[in-house]
Design a protein around this motif. Structure first.
Motif, PDB file in Angstrom:
ATOM      1  N   HIS A 160      44.485  16.868  15.991  1.00 32.74           N
ATOM      2  CA  HIS A 160      44.095  17.483  14.727  1.00 32.74           C
ATOM      3  C   HIS A 160      45.236  18.296  14.116  1.00 32.74           C
ATOM      4  CE1 HIS A 160      40.003  16.578  16.199  1.00 32.74           C
ATOM      5  NE2 HIS A 160      39.686  16.565  14.924  1.00 32.74           N
ATOM      6  N   ALA A 161      46.469  18.062  14.542  1.00 31.51           N
ATOM      7  CA  ALA A 161      47.599  18.770  13.940  1.00 31.51           C
ATOM      8  C   ALA A 161      47.653  18.489  12.450  1.00 31.51           C
ATOM      9  CB  ALA A 161      48.901  18.331  14.613  1.00 31.51           C
ATOM     10  N   CYS A 162      48.141  19.470  11.695  1.00 29.14           N
ATOM     11  CA  CYS A 162      48.189  19.334  10.237  1.00 29.14           C
ATOM     12  C   CYS A 162      48.972  18.089   9.835  1.00 29.14           C
ATOM     13  CB  CYS A 162      48.836  20.567   9.622  1.00 29.14           C
ATOM     14  SG  CYS A 162      49.026  20.460   7.824  1.00 29.14           S
ATOM     15  N   PRO A 163      48.374  17.192   9.038  1.00 26.09           N
ATOM     16  CA  PRO A 163      49.079  15.977   8.628  1.00 26.09           C
ATOM     17  C   PRO A 163      49.995  16.179   7.426  1.00 26.09           C
ATOM     18  CG  PRO A 163      46.862  15.928   7.753  1.00 26.09           C
ATOM     19  CD  PRO A 163      46.981  17.203   8.564  1.00 26.09           C
ATOM     20  N   ALA A 164      50.008  17.399   6.877  1.00 25.06           N
ATOM     21  CA  ALA A 164      50.736  17.615   5.617  1.00 25.06           C
ATOM     22  C   ALA A 164      51.806  18.689   5.741  1.00 25.06           C
ATOM     23  CB  ALA A 164      49.746  17.988   4.516  1.00 25.06           C
ATOM     24  N   LYS A 165      52.346  18.890   6.947  1.00 24.29           N
ATOM     25  CA  LYS A 165      53.301  19.984   7.080  1.00 24.29           C
ATOM     26  C   LYS A 165      54.579  19.748   6.272  1.00 24.29           C
ATOM     27  CE  LYS A 165      55.313  18.498  11.525  1.00 24.29           C
ATOM     28  NZ  LYS A 165      55.571  18.934  12.921  1.00 24.29           N
ATOM     29  N   SER A 166      55.030  18.508   6.157  1.00 25.90           N
ATOM     30  CA  SER A 166      56.243  18.258   5.371  1.00 25.90           C
ATOM     31  C   SER A 166      56.003  18.509   3.885  1.00 25.90           C
ATOM     32  CB  SER A 166      56.755  16.839   5.603  1.00 25.90           C
ATOM     33  OG  SER A 166      57.210  16.687   6.928  1.00 25.90           O
ATOM     34  N   SER A 193      62.663  28.505  16.517  1.00 20.81           N
ATOM     35  CA  SER A 193      62.581  27.057  16.735  1.00 20.81           C
ATOM     36  C   SER A 193      61.373  26.470  16.004  1.00 20.81           C
ATOM     37  CB  SER A 193      62.454  26.773  18.235  1.00 20.81           C
ATOM     38  OG  SER A 193      62.100  25.435  18.471  1.00 20.81           O
ATOM     39  N   LYS A 194      61.629  25.472  15.147  1.00 17.28           N
ATOM     40  CA  LYS A 194      60.545  24.860  14.369  1.00 17.28           C
ATOM     41  C   LYS A 194      59.525  24.175  15.265  1.00 17.28           C
ATOM     42  CE  LYS A 194      63.014  23.920  10.025  1.00 17.28           C
ATOM     43  NZ  LYS A 194      64.243  24.657  10.318  1.00 17.28           N
ATOM     44  N   GLY A 195      59.973  23.672  16.402  1.00 20.46           N
ATOM     45  CA  GLY A 195      59.061  22.942  17.265  1.00 20.46           C
ATOM     46  C   GLY A 195      58.265  23.813  18.207  1.00 20.46           C
ATOM     47  N   GLY A 196      58.506  25.123  18.197  1.00 22.16           N
ATOM     48  CA  GLY A 196      57.865  25.983  19.168  1.00 22.16           C
ATOM     49  C   GLY A 196      56.541  26.569  18.719  1.00 22.16           C
ATOM     50  N   HIS A 197      56.423  26.934  17.439  1.00 21.96           N
ATOM     51  CA  HIS A 197      55.214  27.641  17.006  1.00 21.96           C
ATOM     52  C   HIS A 197      54.036  26.673  16.831  1.00 21.96           C
ATOM     53  CE1 HIS A 197      55.380  26.145  12.880  1.00 21.96           C
ATOM     54  NE2 HIS A 197      56.660  26.469  12.826  1.00 21.96           N
ATOM     55  N   LEU A 198      52.845  27.274  16.724  1.00 20.46           N
ATOM     56  CA  LEU A 198      51.619  26.496  16.583  1.00 20.46           C
ATOM     57  C   LEU A 198      51.023  26.595  15.183  1.00 20.46           C
ATOM     58  CD1 LEU A 198      49.796  27.271  19.968  1.00 20.46           C
ATOM     59  CD2 LEU A 198      51.040  25.193  19.324  1.00 20.46           C
ATOM     60  N   TRP A 228      51.219  24.850  12.622  1.00 21.80           N
ATOM     61  CA  TRP A 228      50.703  23.574  12.109  1.00 21.80           C
ATOM     62  C   TRP A 228      49.715  22.937  13.092  1.00 21.80           C
ATOM     63  CZ3 TRP A 228      51.963  23.586   7.277  1.00 21.80           C
ATOM     64  CH2 TRP A 228      53.226  24.009   6.841  1.00 21.80           C
ATOM     65  N   GLY A 229      49.410  23.625  14.178  1.00 25.13           N
ATOM     66  CA  GLY A 229      48.553  23.049  15.200  1.00 25.13           C
ATOM     67  C   GLY A 229      49.326  22.063  16.061  1.00 25.13           C
ATOM     68  N   THR A 230      48.602  21.396  16.949  1.00 29.44           N
ATOM     69  CA  THR A 230      49.177  20.344  17.780  1.00 29.44           C
ATOM     70  C   THR A 230      48.031  19.473  18.273  1.00 29.44           C
ATOM     71  OG1 THR A 230      50.665  19.911  19.667  1.00 29.44           O
ATOM     72  CG2 THR A 230      49.031  21.641  19.950  1.00 29.44           C
ATOM     73  N   GLY A 231      48.352  18.332  18.834  1.00 31.01           N
ATOM     74  CA  GLY A 231      47.300  17.436  19.288  1.00 31.01           C
ATOM     75  C   GLY A 231      46.752  16.571  18.163  1.00 31.01           C
ATOM     76  N   ALA A 257      46.147  28.049  24.354  1.00 30.70           N
ATOM     77  CA  ALA A 257      45.914  27.472  23.033  1.00 30.70           C
ATOM     78  C   ALA A 257      46.293  25.992  23.018  1.00 30.70           C
ATOM     79  CB  ALA A 257      46.695  28.239  21.970  1.00 30.70           C
ATOM     80  N   ARG A 258      47.439  25.660  23.578  1.00 29.92           N
ATOM     81  CA  ARG A 258      47.861  24.252  23.632  1.00 29.92           C
ATOM     82  C   ARG A 258      46.877  23.416  24.454  1.00 29.92           C
ATOM     83  NH1 ARG A 258      52.953  22.825  21.868  1.00 29.92           N
ATOM     84  NH2 ARG A 258      52.808  20.959  23.148  1.00 29.92           N
ATOM     85  N   THR A 259      46.375  23.980  25.532  1.00 35.40           N
ATOM     86  CA  THR A 259      45.410  23.252  26.357  1.00 35.40           C
ATOM     87  C   THR A 259      44.176  22.883  25.545  1.00 35.40           C
ATOM     88  OG1 THR A 259      46.146  24.320  28.404  1.00 35.40           O
ATOM     89  CG2 THR A 259      43.904  23.431  28.375  1.00 35.40           C
TER      90      THR A 259
END
Length: 436
Positions: free
Chosen positions: A328-334, A316-321, A323-326, A43-45
């Motif tokens: 096109h990651a979600c710009p509104a997660k905060s 871990s907040k930084g581990g899941h996907l 919000w996406g990544t790369g 998925a990350r790839t």
């Protein structure tokens, strides 16, 4: 993936797919075939490789060849729109910068101030009954009304926007609803060009990217669609988790922030999406994927990859996907997290003995390939007077924060005389209450 069995237990399907490889063929809707990526690294790839994988649905071979009916229910979520969700390269960067810069002008304090009166307004509508459907009476309506506020909608436009977006999400005459949504957003853009305000619509108009009216409309549609449905599901899924853990746990054990993280890991509100189209045939961990065929990322499946056991245990907040990544990651997660946190805090504080009205195993999950969404969330509580809105009125003292009335839209054509006054919508009723 469009049936009730998948909606009831998607994780069993993800596990079965993962046992056979990093991705598997699926049917998103009748006649719509795709490949679902359930492996975390795969998925990350896909999410990060912009050379081999495109977000532009105009590459979709089956659609181009006429093998997908134009009334297929997944098209509103998959068909091309010129927004930063479905574009690549420099065009995507230009649109995304306008969106991210505008969202960055929102702050936590403002979001909380905007959520507070909307939550009070909605809770007052059912608090005296002692029972409610927290999904459809609260979690669904709060984001719709909040986006009206953030977009700077006047009464008439806001009512139509709320109605049309609800119809689209509920699958009620989606074509007509989409036409109405487009019309009211174009009216809003015209109004904000004449009378800019302190709102996302005006900030997008004023951005140096110089978006055209059509581009503005499509970014607003994307923000509304990407914000309202996922926010409803995030609030609803987190409330379900908190209520099934019991009130004592809610107070002394799991915090709301922990519940939100748990949902993002285990039941992300958008469970399968971020559709990519390979620009050439690719081998994805032994799975052959043809160019121009939909490659859907399973956030729910990837997050539950056994290789993430340690990260999952710590949430871990930084581990899941989720919000996406790369790029096109979600710009509104905060902002999305703050909205959910404030909404859940408001209803739990207002109704401290809130409890599920049916056993959790009797709840229904809405069928659909993309979301992880409850159909309803029935609750019971001690009836309380609907006085929360009154507490926010100017007469309540210096702590009150009444909302200023947004600019008025041009008068709409007169409605046909039906012998009775037109029924006010949620947004115009809300503005009537908070008008200074």
């Amino acid at each position: 993936m469009h049936g009730h069995d998948f909606a009831a237990d998607p994780h069993s399907a993800y596990d079965a797919m993962r046992a056979a490889g990093p991705a598997a063929p699926v049917e998103l809707a009748p006649g719509v075939e795709a490949t679902l990526v359930v492996d975390y690294q795969a998925a990350r790839t896909v999410l990060q490789n912009t050379t081999s994988f495109s977000r532009d649905p105009r590459r979709w071979k089956a659609l181009n060849e006429g093998r997908i009916a134009l009334d297929n229910p997944v098209l509103p979520m998959m068909a091309y729109r010129p927004n930063c969700l479905f574009t690549d390269g420099s065009f995507h960067l230009r649109l995304r910068k306008a969106v991210t810069d505008s969202l960055d002008r929102l702050n936590i304090g403002r979001i909380r101030r905007d959520v507070e009166p909307i939550a009070a307004f909605l809770i007052d509508r059912f608090s005296e009954r002692g029972r409610a459907d927290l999904l459809n009476d609260y979690a669904k309506l709060l984001p719709l009304l909040l986006f009206n506020r953030l977009f700077g909608c006047p009464a008439g436009i806001g009512d139509r926007l709320t109605s049309s977006m609800s119809a689209i999400f509920d699958g009620r005459d989606a074509l007509k609803a989409n036409e109405e949504l487009t019309a009211c957003l174009m009216e809003l853009i015209a109004l904000k060009r004449r009378e800019p305000g302190d709102d996302v619509t005006s900030w997008l108009i004023q951005h140096p990217a110089g978006l055209t009216d059509e581009e503005l409309k499509d970014q607003l549609v994307m923000l509304m669609g990407a914000g309202v449905e996922p926010e409803r599901n995030l609030i609803g899924n987190a409330l379900l988790l908190l209520l099934t853990r019991g009130s004592s746990t809610r107070g002394a054990g799991m915090l709301i922030e922990e519940a939100l993280d748990h949902v993002l890991w285990n039941n992300p509100p958008i469970a399968n999406y971020a559709t990519h189209y390979p620009v050439h045939d690719v081998d994805l961990g032994g799975v052959h994927v043809e160019a121009g065929t939909p490659l859907v990322i399973s956030f729910g499946g990837a997050n539950n990859d056994p290789s993430l056991r340690t990260a999952r245990q710590s949430l871990s907040k930084g581990g899941h996907l989720a919000w996406g990544t790369g790029p096109h990651a979600c710009p509104a997660k905060s902002p999305a997290t703050v909205i959910a946190l404030a909404a859940i805090e408001a209803v739990l504080n207002a109704l401290p003995d809130l409890a599920l009205d049916v056993p959790a195993e009797q709840l229904h999950w809405r069928p659909g390939p993309f979301h992880r969404a409850l159909a309803e969330l029935p609750v019971r509580f001690t009836p309380t007077p609907g006085t929360r809105v009154a507490a926010l009125q100017p007469a309540a003292g210096p702590a009150a924060r009444p909302l200023p009335e947004p600019p008025r839209a041009p008068a709409a054509p007169a409605a046909r005389d039906t012998g009775r006054a037109a029924k006010k919508g949620f947004w115009s009723t809300f503005l009537d209450i908070f008008r200074v």
